[in-house]
Design a protein around this motif. Structure first.
Motif, PDB file in Angstrom:
ATOM      1  N   ALA A  59       0.930  -1.210  -0.001  1.00  0.00           N
ATOM      2  CA  ALA A  59       0.039  -0.057  -0.133  1.00  0.00           C
ATOM      3  C   ALA A  59       0.889   1.371  -0.105  1.00  0.00           C
ATOM      4  CB  ALA A  59      -0.973   0.059   1.247  1.00  0.00           C
ATOM      5  N   ALA A  60       1.755   1.042   0.881  1.00  0.00           N
ATOM      6  CA  ALA A  60       2.952   2.600   0.916  1.00  0.00           C
ATOM      7  C   ALA A  60       3.374   2.718  -0.362  1.00  0.00           C
ATOM      8  CB  ALA A  60       3.964   2.122   1.981  1.00  0.00           C
ATOM      9  N   LEU A  61       3.979   1.686  -1.192  1.00  0.00           N
ATOM     10  CA  LEU A  61       4.671   1.799  -2.614  1.00  0.00           C
ATOM     11  C   LEU A  61       3.621   2.339  -3.661  1.00  0.00           C
ATOM     12  CD1 LEU A  61       7.006   0.870  -4.094  1.00  0.00           C
ATOM     13  CD2 LEU A  61       6.218  -1.219  -4.531  1.00  0.00           C
ATOM     14  N   ALA A  62       2.425   1.867  -3.424  1.00  0.00           N
ATOM     15  CA  ALA A  62       1.422   2.361  -4.585  1.00  0.00           C
ATOM     16  C   ALA A  62       1.067   3.589  -4.131  1.00  0.00           C
ATOM     17  CB  ALA A  62       0.082   1.693  -4.271  1.00  0.00           C
ATOM     18  N   VAL A  63       1.099   4.215  -2.723  1.00  0.00           N
ATOM     19  CA  VAL A  63       0.738   5.633  -2.586  1.00  0.00           C
ATOM     20  C   VAL A  63       2.029   6.300  -2.950  1.00  0.00           C
ATOM     21  CG1 VAL A  63       0.518   7.224  -0.622  1.00  0.00           C
ATOM     22  CG2 VAL A  63      -0.662   5.210  -0.808  1.00  0.00           C
ATOM     23  N   PHE A  64       3.036   5.916  -2.396  1.00  0.00           N
ATOM     24  CA  PHE A  64       4.288   6.704  -2.862  1.00  0.00           C
ATOM     25  C   PHE A  64       4.533   6.984  -4.617  1.00  0.00           C
ATOM     26  CE2 PHE A  64       6.431   5.430   1.346  1.00  0.00           C
ATOM     27  CZ  PHE A  64       5.984   6.592   1.730  1.00  0.00           C
ATOM     28  N   ALA A  65       4.227   5.859  -5.062  1.00  0.00           N
ATOM     29  CA  ALA A  65       4.344   5.812  -6.577  1.00  0.00           C
ATOM     30  C   ALA A  65       3.209   6.791  -7.068  1.00  0.00           C
ATOM     31  CB  ALA A  65       4.005   4.401  -7.226  1.00  0.00           C
ATOM     32  N   LEU A  66       2.165   6.814  -6.774  1.00  0.00           N
ATOM     33  CA  LEU A  66       1.193   7.776  -7.174  1.00  0.00           C
ATOM     34  C   LEU A  66       1.676   9.111  -6.889  1.00  0.00           C
ATOM     35  CD1 LEU A  66      -2.133   5.822  -6.429  1.00  0.00           C
ATOM     36  CD2 LEU A  66      -1.172   6.255  -8.736  1.00  0.00           C
ATOM     37  N   LEU A  67       2.141   9.385  -5.842  1.00  0.00           N
ATOM     38  CA  LEU A  67       2.557  10.737  -5.246  1.00  0.00           C
ATOM     39  C   LEU A  67       3.837  11.181  -6.106  1.00  0.00           C
ATOM     40  CD1 LEU A  67       2.000  10.787  -1.272  1.00  0.00           C
ATOM     41  CD2 LEU A  67       0.509  11.972  -3.249  1.00  0.00           C
ATOM     42  N   GLY A  68       4.602  10.359  -6.258  1.00  0.00           N
ATOM     43  CA  GLY A  68       5.852  10.404  -6.982  1.00  0.00           C
ATOM     44  C   GLY A  68       5.568  10.843  -8.365  1.00  0.00           C
ATOM     45  N   PHE A  69       4.604  10.024  -9.146  1.00  0.00           N
ATOM     46  CA  PHE A  69       4.455  10.450 -10.299  1.00  0.00           C
ATOM     47  C   PHE A  69       3.786  11.937 -10.511  1.00  0.00           C
ATOM     48  CE2 PHE A  69       1.217  10.413 -13.800  1.00  0.00           C
ATOM     49  CZ  PHE A  69       1.876  10.007 -14.988  1.00  0.00           C
ATOM     50  N   ALA A  70       2.814  12.240  -9.638  1.00  0.00           N
ATOM     51  CA  ALA A  70       2.140  13.610  -9.636  1.00  0.00           C
ATOM     52  C   ALA A  70       3.370  14.382  -9.369  1.00  0.00           C
ATOM     53  CB  ALA A  70       1.016  13.484  -8.619  1.00  0.00           C
ATOM     54  N   LEU A  71       4.053  14.338  -8.505  1.00  0.00           N
ATOM     55  CA  LEU A  71       5.032  15.321  -8.139  1.00  0.00           C
ATOM     56  C   LEU A  71       6.189  15.531  -9.433  1.00  0.00           C
ATOM     57  CD1 LEU A  71       6.054  14.611  -4.441  1.00  0.00           C
ATOM     58  CD2 LEU A  71       4.723  16.652  -5.274  1.00  0.00           C
ATOM     59  N   HIS A  72       6.501  14.327  -9.979  1.00  0.00           N
ATOM     60  CA  HIS A  72       7.634  14.336 -11.234  1.00  0.00           C
ATOM     61  C   HIS A  72       6.710  15.190 -12.225  1.00  0.00           C
ATOM     62  CE1 HIS A  72       9.303  13.014 -14.800  1.00  0.00           C
ATOM     63  NE2 HIS A  72      10.226  12.422 -14.226  1.00  0.00           N
ATOM     64  N   HIS A  73       5.537  15.083 -12.618  1.00  0.00           N
ATOM     65  CA  HIS A  73       4.502  15.523 -13.548  1.00  0.00           C
ATOM     66  C   HIS A  73       4.717  17.204 -13.454  1.00  0.00           C
ATOM     67  CE1 HIS A  73       1.934  15.908 -17.021  1.00  0.00           C
ATOM     68  NE2 HIS A  73       0.962  16.977 -15.967  1.00  0.00           N
ATOM     69  N   VAL A  74       4.379  17.422 -12.177  1.00  0.00           N
ATOM     70  CA  VAL A  74       4.446  18.788 -11.827  1.00  0.00           C
ATOM     71  C   VAL A  74       5.774  19.607 -11.808  1.00  0.00           C
ATOM     72  CG1 VAL A  74       4.088  20.612  -9.870  1.00  0.00           C
ATOM     73  CG2 VAL A  74       2.445  18.523 -10.244  1.00  0.00           C
ATOM     74  N   LEU A  75       6.919  18.950 -11.468  1.00  0.00           N
ATOM     75  CA  LEU A  75       8.180  19.467 -11.230  1.00  0.00           C
ATOM     76  C   LEU A  75       8.625  19.620 -12.835  1.00  0.00           C
ATOM     77  CD1 LEU A  75      10.644  20.479 -10.030  1.00  0.00           C
ATOM     78  CD2 LEU A  75      11.397  17.996  -9.798  1.00  0.00           C
ATOM     79  N   ALA A  76       8.270  18.406 -13.719  1.00  0.00           N
ATOM     80  CA  ALA A  76       8.837  18.491 -15.157  1.00  0.00           C
ATOM     81  C   ALA A  76       7.976  19.758 -15.752  1.00  0.00           C
ATOM     82  CB  ALA A  76       8.468  17.422 -15.737  1.00  0.00           C
ATOM     83  N   GLY A  77       6.827  19.936 -15.421  1.00  0.00           N
ATOM     84  CA  GLY A  77       6.018  21.082 -15.931  1.00  0.00           C
ATOM     85  C   GLY A  77       6.482  22.418 -15.606  1.00  0.00           C
ATOM     86  N   GLU A  78       6.922  22.481 -14.143  1.00  0.00           N
ATOM     87  CA  GLU A  78       7.584  23.789 -13.993  1.00  0.00           C
ATOM     88  C   GLU A  78       8.968  24.286 -14.216  1.00  0.00           C
ATOM     89  OE1 GLU A  78       6.467  26.260 -11.680  1.00  0.00           O
ATOM     90  OE2 GLU A  78       4.572  25.207 -12.116  1.00  0.00           O
ATOM     91  N   LEU A  79       9.731  23.028 -14.669  1.00  0.00           N
ATOM     92  CA  LEU A  79      10.917  23.164 -15.350  1.00  0.00           C
ATOM     93  C   LEU A  79      10.754  23.747 -16.711  1.00  0.00           C
ATOM     94  CD1 LEU A  79      13.092  20.380 -13.856  1.00  0.00           C
ATOM     95  CD2 LEU A  79      13.245  22.707 -13.124  1.00  0.00           C
ATOM     96  N   VAL A  80       9.738  23.179 -17.175  1.00  0.00           N
ATOM     97  CA  VAL A  80       9.623  23.733 -18.820  1.00  0.00           C
ATOM     98  C   VAL A  80       9.223  25.166 -18.618  1.00  0.00           C
ATOM     99  CG1 VAL A  80       8.206  23.374 -20.794  1.00  0.00           C
ATOM    100  CG2 VAL A  80       9.207  21.403 -19.516  1.00  0.00           C
ATOM    101  N   ARG A  81       8.388  25.244 -17.946  1.00  0.00           N
ATOM    102  CA  ARG A  81       7.982  26.704 -17.616  1.00  0.00           C
ATOM    103  C   ARG A  81       8.815  27.848 -17.482  1.00  0.00           C
ATOM    104  NH1 ARG A  81       5.894  30.387 -14.120  1.00  0.00           N
ATOM    105  NH2 ARG A  81       6.397  28.896 -12.469  1.00  0.00           N
ATOM    106  N   HIS A  82       9.734  27.406 -16.396  1.00  0.00           N
ATOM    107  CA  HIS A  82      11.156  28.244 -16.364  1.00  0.00           C
ATOM    108  C   HIS A  82      11.687  28.485 -17.553  1.00  0.00           C
ATOM    109  CE1 HIS A  82      10.498  29.095 -12.152  1.00  0.00           C
ATOM    110  NE2 HIS A  82      10.305  27.843 -11.725  1.00  0.00           N
TER     111      HIS A  82
END
Length: 456
Positions: A16-39
């Motif tokens: 369960a923890a792995l699934a939660v961390f994976a989902l959070l990590g995917f979301a954070l990775h997507h947000v960070l990648a978008g922010e870097l492109v925006r910068h």
């Protein structure tokens, strides 16, 4: 070897923890990648705006040279950004590889590889362009600006590495904490197991302490204690049954042995030996009847059901039973009155056996000249038949045991060839084989014993 519940829970916590961390990590990775492109886009747009203003509002005769000097200065000050300019007029061109960069952009690529001047280093840059229409002071110019994407990629890669390590560490920590929590949570189960292990033949009355159990285990404890009560009752019944069997078999065996020893004690003539053999034969027949009845009850307890059911009139079956025992009724001077009728699916041989036992029981426990009343009727999904006869009052605790094996109200435990204490037990077995029940009542000097069978 099977895993313990604690281990399974720990693995489920980890999953369960792995699934939660994976989902959070995917979301954070997507947000960070978008922010870097925006910068990156913001840096490129800022550079485009600066030079576009000069190109749009500049009126100096040597505007192209001044812009080239400005771009050269900007490039020297910030090695992370690069600028290019292209026009049909050579005075408005800047950057040795401007033509290649423009071709890459026209090809739809949002990033191009650019080699720095006088260096073997190659940069992977994100490039955008803006076309400035011609004015009175200059020709049409296409201005391009790019920013080095490697720092952004390094940032994203470092984030991915840190995220992976944190996910693994968090999963491991969740598994460890889950195992610890599960061990604590399963403590009552361990205590429940220890209490259950202390219960044995020597302390059958011991039960689980329900107030000490958590609410989730209380129902299990109640069911377990109820199962122990049933086992205790069965154990006591089995012990009583064993004693009764030994008693019932001991008497005819003792008779056989005694009569045979007496017969062998001296010389006997043929009539005397025939008499001894006849007496022994009666005892052997009694033993055979007991064994046959015990085997029948054993099969019934194993869940055997009545087969070959035939829809029959219960009143007609009672009539056949009365006719079969007519001699006993005449000897006792008794009569039988039948009231009501019902049609039920029965196995006739078993049903007649139960009726015979009930009628014999009524004859044996009634005074001579009494009348036996047989009532037949349907009640809901079952049909009932009962035999009522005058008799001495029977206590409620004795009524509850009438259908037990070898149970007799007479505490003297008299034995005869006609009664060995299994008749009513067989009635109960026949009722169970027909999905029915048995009942017994004693009111006002009238004893009523009967059973029911299912109609469907």
């Amino acid at each position: 070897m099977r895993n313990s519940i604690a281990t399974r829970l720990a693995l489920m916590f980890a999953a369960a923890a792995l699934a939660v961390f994976a989902l959070l990590g995917f979301a954070l990775h997507h947000v960070l990648a978008g922010e870097l492109v925006r910068h990156q886009q913001a840096e490129i747009d800022a550079r485009l705006e600066d030079i576009s203003y000069m190109l749009q509002y500049g009126r100096a005769p040597n505007l192209g040279k001044r812009i080239q000097e400005k771009l050269d200065t900007l490039g020297s000050a910030d090695s992370r950004t690069r600028t290019w300019m292209w026009s049909d007029d050579p005075a408005y061109r800047f950057g040795d590889d401007a033509a290649e960069v423009m071709s890459a952009i026209d090809a739809g690529r949002d990033s191009v590889e650019v080699r720095l001047p006088d260096s073997a280093k190659t940069l992977r840059m994100r490039v955008h362009s803006r076309t400035m229409p011609a004015t009175a002071a200059r020709p049409a110019v296409r201005f391009m600006a790019g920013v080095d994407a490697q720092p952004f990629r390094d940032t994203l890669r470092n984030f991915e590495t840190a995220l992976l390590l944190l996910t693994l560490a968090g999963t491991g920590l969740a598994a460890a904490l889950g195992y610890w929590i599960a061990r604590i949570g399963l403590g009552p189960v361990e205590r429940l197991s220890e209490e259950a292990q202390r219960i044995g033949p020597d302390n059958r009355a011991l039960r689980l302490q329900l107030p000490a159990l958590p609410r989730e285990l209380a129902r299990l404890g109640v069911s377990f204690n109820a199962a122990l009560d049933r086992l205790d009752a069965a154990y006591a019944q089995l012990a009583t049954f064993s004693d009764d069997v030994a008693h019932e078999l001991r008497t005819p065996l003792a008779n056989l042995i005694g009569q045979t020893q007496v017969a062998l004690g001296r010389e006997r003539n043929a009539p005397e030996l025939r008499e001894v053999l006849q007496s022994n034969l009666e005892e052997v027949e009694r033993l055979r009847a007991i064994v046959a009845d015990m085997l029948f009850l054993a099969r019934a307890e194993q869940g055997v059901r009545a087969r070959g059911l035939v829809a029959s009139s219960i009143a007609q079956e009672v009539g056949k039973t009365v006719e079969f025992l007519d001699l006993l009724l005449d000897e006792a001077g008794m009569t039988v009155q039948v009231e009501g009728d019902a049609v039920a699916p029965i196995e006739t041989s078993l049903f007649r056996r139960a009726l015979t036992n009930l009628l014999q029981n009524a004859i044996q426990h009634s005074r001579p000249g009494a009348q036996v009343l047989v009532r037949i009727g349907s009640h809901g999904r079952s049909a009932e038949v009962s035999f009522s006869n005058p008799s001495a009052p029977i206590a409620p605790e004795q009524l509850a045991r009438l259908f037990d094996r070898f149970y007799r109200i007479d505490t003297s435990r008299r034995n005869s060839g006609e009664n060995h204490g299994l008749g009513l037990s067989i009635v109960k077995a026949v009722a169970v084989m027909h999905n029915g029940t048995v009942f017994a009542r004693s009111v006002g000097g009238i004893t009523t014993v009967g059973f029911s069978v299912a109609l469907q």
